[in-house]
Design a protein around this motif. Structure first.
Motif, PDB file in Angstrom:
ATOM      1  N   ALA A   9      53.326  78.537  19.049  1.00 11.47           N
ATOM      2  CA  ALA A   9      52.784  79.845  19.420  1.00 11.47           C
ATOM      3  C   ALA A   9      51.968  80.457  18.289  1.00 11.47           C
ATOM      4  CB  ALA A   9      53.932  80.772  19.827  1.00 11.47           C
ATOM      5  N   HIS A  77      54.474  77.711  27.346  1.00 19.81           N
ATOM      6  CA  HIS A  77      53.796  78.515  26.333  1.00 19.81           C
ATOM      7  C   HIS A  77      52.754  79.392  27.031  1.00 19.81           C
ATOM      8  CE1 HIS A  77      55.422  75.276  24.056  1.00 19.81           C
ATOM      9  NE2 HIS A  77      54.778  75.517  22.953  1.00 19.81           N
ATOM     10  N   CYS A  79      49.373  82.202  25.779  1.00 14.35           N
ATOM     11  CA  CYS A  79      48.645  82.822  24.681  1.00 14.35           C
ATOM     12  C   CYS A  79      47.523  83.674  25.264  1.00 14.35           C
ATOM     13  CB  CYS A  79      48.068  81.737  23.770  1.00 14.35           C
ATOM     14  SG  CYS A  79      47.255  82.374  22.305  1.00 14.35           S
ATOM     15  N   ALA A  90      51.100  85.084  21.359  1.00 19.85           N
ATOM     16  CA  ALA A  90      51.519  83.867  22.065  1.00 19.85           C
ATOM     17  C   ALA A  90      53.041  83.845  22.130  1.00 19.85           C
ATOM     18  CB  ALA A  90      51.015  82.628  21.345  1.00 19.85           C
TER      19      ALA A  90
END
Length: 93
Positions: A9, A77, A79, A90
């Motif tokens: 991240a 994830h 972002c 993120a």
């Protein structure tokens, strides 16, 4: 922001920070990448309406009304960058 790439991240947020502050792309290129091209179209995979920019970013609206550019990652994830306030963030699953 890489096809089949894997990162964390912190690095994703840093990459978007470089992009939106002109250290990765020129301001003109960033403006082109964040121009909206698909607005409120049904995403057949997610079942929700989605907006995209010409650079392939997913576009979300923040609670304060600003447009956020980024991507919900397939591995958990995500972002996003808020160019209005100069913030990128993120989350890693």
């Amino acid at each position: 922001p890489a096809h089949i790439g894997y990162t964390n991240a912190k690095e994703l947020a840093f990459l978007l920070q470089l992009a939106m502050t002109g250290r990765l792309f020129s301001a003109k290129t960033w403006q082109k990448l964040t121009s909206l091209c698909v607005v409120d179209q049904l995403n057949v995979c997610g079942g929700e309406n989605q907006t995209y920019s010409t650079g392939g970013f997913q576009v979300e609206r923040a609670p304060n009304g600003n447009l956020l550019f980024g991507h919900h990652g397939f591995g958990g994830h995500f972002c996003f960058a808020d160019p209005t306030i100069g913030l990128s963030f993120a989350k890693q699953k």
